[in-house]
Design a protein around this motif. Sequence first.
Motif, PDB file in Angstrom:
ATOM      1  N   ASP A   1       0.827  -1.207   0.000  1.00 19.36           N
ATOM      2  CA  ASP A   1       0.000   0.000   0.000  1.00 19.36           C
ATOM      3  C   ASP A   1       0.864   1.262   0.000  1.00 19.36           C
ATOM      4  O   ASP A   1       0.561   2.236  -0.699  1.00 19.36           O
ATOM      5  CB  ASP A   1      -0.947   0.012   1.204  1.00 19.36           C
ATOM      6  CG  ASP A   1      -2.041  -1.049   1.096  1.00 19.36           C
ATOM      7  OD1 ASP A   1      -2.287  -1.560  -0.021  1.00 19.36           O
ATOM      8  OD2 ASP A   1      -2.634  -1.385   2.144  1.00 19.36           O
ATOM      9  N   LYS A   2       1.939   1.263   0.772  1.00 19.45           N
ATOM     10  CA  LYS A   2       2.874   2.397   0.786  1.00 19.45           C
ATOM     11  C   LYS A   2       3.518   2.561  -0.591  1.00 19.45           C
ATOM     12  O   LYS A   2       3.709   3.681  -1.052  1.00 19.45           O
ATOM     13  CB  LYS A   2       3.963   2.191   1.849  1.00 19.45           C
ATOM     14  CG  LYS A   2       3.470   2.345   3.284  1.00 19.45           C
ATOM     15  CD  LYS A   2       4.553   2.047   4.284  1.00 19.45           C
ATOM     16  CE  LYS A   2       5.417   3.205   4.632  1.00 19.45           C
ATOM     17  NZ  LYS A   2       4.808   4.427   5.074  1.00 19.45           N
ATOM     18  N   LEU A   3       3.833   1.446  -1.235  1.00 20.60           N
ATOM     19  CA  LEU A   3       4.430   1.482  -2.570  1.00 20.60           C
ATOM     20  C   LEU A   3       3.460   2.100  -3.575  1.00 20.60           C
ATOM     21  O   LEU A   3       3.840   2.964  -4.366  1.00 20.60           O
ATOM     22  CB  LEU A   3       4.816   0.059  -2.993  1.00 20.60           C
ATOM     23  CG  LEU A   3       5.586  -0.118  -4.289  1.00 20.60           C
ATOM     24  CD1 LEU A   3       6.969   0.512  -4.191  1.00 20.60           C
ATOM     25  CD2 LEU A   3       5.709  -1.594  -4.624  1.00 20.60           C
ATOM     26  N   LYS A   4       2.194   1.685  -3.528  1.00 25.10           N
ATOM     27  CA  LYS A   4       1.183   2.263  -4.434  1.00 25.10           C
ATOM     28  C   LYS A   4       1.017   3.757  -4.182  1.00 25.10           C
ATOM     29  O   LYS A   4       0.892   4.537  -5.124  1.00 25.10           O
ATOM     30  CB  LYS A   4      -0.160   1.538  -4.273  1.00 25.10           C
ATOM     31  CG  LYS A   4      -0.164   0.137  -4.831  1.00 25.10           C
ATOM     32  CD  LYS A   4      -1.541  -0.489  -4.935  1.00 25.10           C
ATOM     33  CE  LYS A   4      -2.353  -0.417  -3.702  1.00 25.10           C
ATOM     34  NZ  LYS A   4      -3.617  -1.176  -3.759  1.00 25.10           N
ATOM     35  N   ALA A   5       1.038   4.161  -2.917  1.00 23.32           N
ATOM     36  CA  ALA A   5       0.888   5.578  -2.579  1.00 23.32           C
ATOM     37  C   ALA A   5       2.116   6.389  -3.014  1.00 23.32           C
ATOM     38  O   ALA A   5       1.991   7.564  -3.377  1.00 23.32           O
ATOM     39  CB  ALA A   5       0.659   5.737  -1.072  1.00 23.32           C
ATOM     40  N   TRP A   6       3.264   5.784  -2.995  1.00 17.39           N
ATOM     41  CA  TRP A   6       4.509   6.454  -3.388  1.00 17.39           C
ATOM     42  C   TRP A   6       4.469   6.845  -4.865  1.00 17.39           C
ATOM     43  O   TRP A   6       4.899   7.916  -5.248  1.00 17.39           O
ATOM     44  CB  TRP A   6       5.682   5.528  -3.089  1.00 17.39           C
ATOM     45  CG  TRP A   6       7.036   6.047  -3.478  1.00 17.39           C
ATOM     46  CD1 TRP A   6       7.645   5.916  -4.691  1.00 17.39           C
ATOM     47  CD2 TRP A   6       7.956   6.769  -2.655  1.00 17.39           C
ATOM     48  NE1 TRP A   6       8.884   6.498  -4.672  1.00 17.39           N
ATOM     49  CE2 TRP A   6       9.105   7.031  -3.429  1.00 17.39           C
ATOM     50  CE3 TRP A   6       7.919   7.211  -1.340  1.00 17.39           C
ATOM     51  CZ2 TRP A   6      10.204   7.712  -2.927  1.00 17.39           C
ATOM     52  CZ3 TRP A   6       9.020   7.885  -0.843  1.00 17.39           C
ATOM     53  CH2 TRP A   6      10.136   8.134  -1.637  1.00 17.39           C
TER      54      TRP A   6
ATOM     55  N   THR B   1       2.322   7.967  -7.203  1.00 18.17           N
ATOM     56  CA  THR B   1       1.010   8.601  -7.387  1.00 18.17           C
ATOM     57  C   THR B   1       0.628   8.760  -8.854  1.00 18.17           C
ATOM     58  O   THR B   1      -0.558   8.811  -9.184  1.00 18.17           O
ATOM     59  CB  THR B   1       0.988   9.989  -6.726  1.00 18.17           C
ATOM     60  OG1 THR B   1       2.071  10.761  -7.247  1.00 18.17           O
ATOM     61  CG2 THR B   1       1.115   9.867  -5.214  1.00 18.17           C
ATOM     62  N   ASN B   2       1.598   8.825  -9.734  1.00 18.76           N
ATOM     63  CA  ASN B   2       1.305   9.078 -11.153  1.00 18.76           C
ATOM     64  C   ASN B   2       1.055   7.806 -11.962  1.00 18.76           C
ATOM     65  O   ASN B   2       0.830   7.873 -13.163  1.00 18.76           O
ATOM     66  CB  ASN B   2       2.445   9.882 -11.792  1.00 18.76           C
ATOM     67  CG  ASN B   2       3.772   9.145 -11.705  1.00 18.76           C
ATOM     68  OD1 ASN B   2       3.951   8.274 -10.862  1.00 18.76           O
ATOM     69  ND2 ASN B   2       4.699   9.524 -12.566  1.00 18.76           N
ATOM     70  N   VAL B   3       1.098   6.646 -11.314  1.00 22.46           N
ATOM     71  CA  VAL B   3       0.909   5.393 -12.043  1.00 22.46           C
ATOM     72  C   VAL B   3       0.175   4.371 -11.162  1.00 22.46           C
ATOM     73  O   VAL B   3       0.357   4.356  -9.950  1.00 22.46           O
ATOM     74  CB  VAL B   3       2.275   4.832 -12.508  1.00 22.46           C
ATOM     75  CG1 VAL B   3       3.127   4.374 -11.350  1.00 22.46           C
ATOM     76  CG2 VAL B   3       2.112   3.725 -13.509  1.00 22.46           C
ATOM     77  N   ASN B   4      -0.668   3.580 -11.784  1.00 19.96           N
ATOM     78  CA  ASN B   4      -1.329   2.493 -11.068  1.00 19.96           C
ATOM     79  C   ASN B   4      -0.467   1.243 -11.253  1.00 19.96           C
ATOM     80  O   ASN B   4      -0.401   0.673 -12.342  1.00 19.96           O
ATOM     81  CB  ASN B   4      -2.734   2.267 -11.612  1.00 19.96           C
ATOM     82  CG  ASN B   4      -3.475   1.184 -10.848  1.00 19.96           C
ATOM     83  OD1 ASN B   4      -2.907   0.455 -10.039  1.00 19.96           O
ATOM     84  ND2 ASN B   4      -4.769   1.078 -11.107  1.00 19.96           N
ATOM     85  N   ILE B   5       0.186   0.830 -10.197  1.00 13.36           N
ATOM     86  CA  ILE B   5       1.119  -0.298 -10.263  1.00 13.36           C
ATOM     87  C   ILE B   5       0.456  -1.552 -10.819  1.00 13.36           C
ATOM     88  O   ILE B   5       1.061  -2.299 -11.585  1.00 13.36           O
ATOM     89  CB  ILE B   5       1.720  -0.574  -8.868  1.00 13.36           C
ATOM     90  CG1 ILE B   5       2.630   0.583  -8.462  1.00 13.36           C
ATOM     91  CG2 ILE B   5       2.502  -1.884  -8.853  1.00 13.36           C
ATOM     92  CD1 ILE B   5       3.147   0.498  -7.041  1.00 13.36           C
ATOM     93  N   GLU B   6      -0.770  -1.771 -10.436  1.00 14.29           N
ATOM     94  CA  GLU B   6      -1.447  -3.000 -10.862  1.00 14.29           C
ATOM     95  C   GLU B   6      -1.697  -3.038 -12.368  1.00 14.29           C
ATOM     96  O   GLU B   6      -1.869  -4.104 -12.948  1.00 14.29           O
ATOM     97  CB  GLU B   6      -2.727  -3.187 -10.062  1.00 14.29           C
ATOM     98  CG  GLU B   6      -2.376  -3.459  -8.594  1.00 14.29           C
ATOM     99  CD  GLU B   6      -3.572  -3.577  -7.680  1.00 14.29           C
ATOM    100  OE1 GLU B   6      -4.719  -3.529  -8.159  1.00 14.29           O
ATOM    101  OE2 GLU B   6      -3.344  -3.715  -6.469  1.00 14.29           O
TER     102      GLU B   6
ATOM    103  N   LEU C   1       8.384  -2.158 -11.629  1.00 12.99           N
ATOM    104  CA  LEU C   1       8.868  -0.793 -11.412  1.00 12.99           C
ATOM    105  C   LEU C   1      10.338  -0.641 -11.769  1.00 12.99           C
ATOM    106  O   LEU C   1      11.129  -1.582 -11.646  1.00 12.99           O
ATOM    107  CB  LEU C   1       8.644  -0.397  -9.948  1.00 12.99           C
ATOM    108  CG  LEU C   1       7.176  -0.358  -9.529  1.00 12.99           C
ATOM    109  CD1 LEU C   1       7.058  -0.281  -8.022  1.00 12.99           C
ATOM    110  CD2 LEU C   1       6.471   0.825 -10.186  1.00 12.99           C
ATOM    111  N   ASP C   2      10.713   0.547 -12.171  1.00 10.95           N
ATOM    112  CA  ASP C   2      12.091   0.887 -12.479  1.00 10.95           C
ATOM    113  C   ASP C   2      12.944   0.752 -11.209  1.00 10.95           C
ATOM    114  O   ASP C   2      12.547   1.205 -10.137  1.00 10.95           O
ATOM    115  CB  ASP C   2      12.125   2.331 -13.006  1.00 10.95           C
ATOM    116  CG  ASP C   2      13.515   2.840 -13.178  1.00 10.95           C
ATOM    117  OD1 ASP C   2      13.996   3.562 -12.283  1.00 10.95           O
ATOM    118  OD2 ASP C   2      14.129   2.499 -14.212  1.00 10.95           O
ATOM    119  N   SER C   3      14.121   0.161 -11.343  1.00 12.93           N
ATOM    120  CA  SER C   3      14.968  -0.121 -10.178  1.00 12.93           C
ATOM    121  C   SER C   3      15.401   1.144  -9.436  1.00 12.93           C
ATOM    122  O   SER C   3      15.518   1.127  -8.207  1.00 12.93           O
ATOM    123  CB  SER C   3      16.183  -0.952 -10.578  1.00 12.93           C
ATOM    124  OG  SER C   3      16.955  -0.274 -11.529  1.00 12.93           O
TER     125      SER C   3
END
Length: 194
Positions: free
Chosen positions: A107-112, A114-119, A151-153
């Motif tokens: 959840d913290k990763l998704k919030a970090w 903000t400009n992209v939906n990780i899923e 995600l980009d490293s």
Amino acid sequence: FFYGHGTYDTALKGVEPYHFEKQLQELCRRISPAFQFSDGIKTQQDCFSITIDDGSKTVLDVVEYLEKRKINTYVCICGNSTLRKSVLSAHKINLLRNEVGDKHLYDKLKAWFTNVNIEDLSLKGKVKQEHLYRYDKEDTRKLKIALNYKLDSNNVKNFVDDNFANLLGSEQEWANKLYMSKDDLCSLPKNFEI
């Protein structure tokens, strides 16, 4: 061999030294330790050596077992963790997972980001999502896939470093807890090579 004195619930936890000794006992019952790395090649006989990755300080808890059995042991260290006292990214992630749990870290990763939906992101490389982390729980699987395949490293590194500093504190203090020092490495017996 890597264990965390029974304090880490994630991938940093391995067998306790007593169990490691029992594993060595069984291994030595079945096959002889090599006196040097190339023994198996030179003699065409089955033999073994042990390699230990990352220079974990917990190696010091099993030195006596390896020395007693004269087991040739190779310790592979990462210069940044041992010399510069920084924590390896994989260990930072596991410590964060232990601190907040996989779901909360995801959840913290998704919030970090903000400009992209990780899923909605595609996987990097030629892998199929159904083949990745099949034996992990769903929260763990989603987190690992996002960090390793979506995600980009550089962005992952920034996320991990920031959250590690905010949640766990001094990286140098953690490195001192986790990894052998130069003095520790110099104190290893003759059957250890670095």
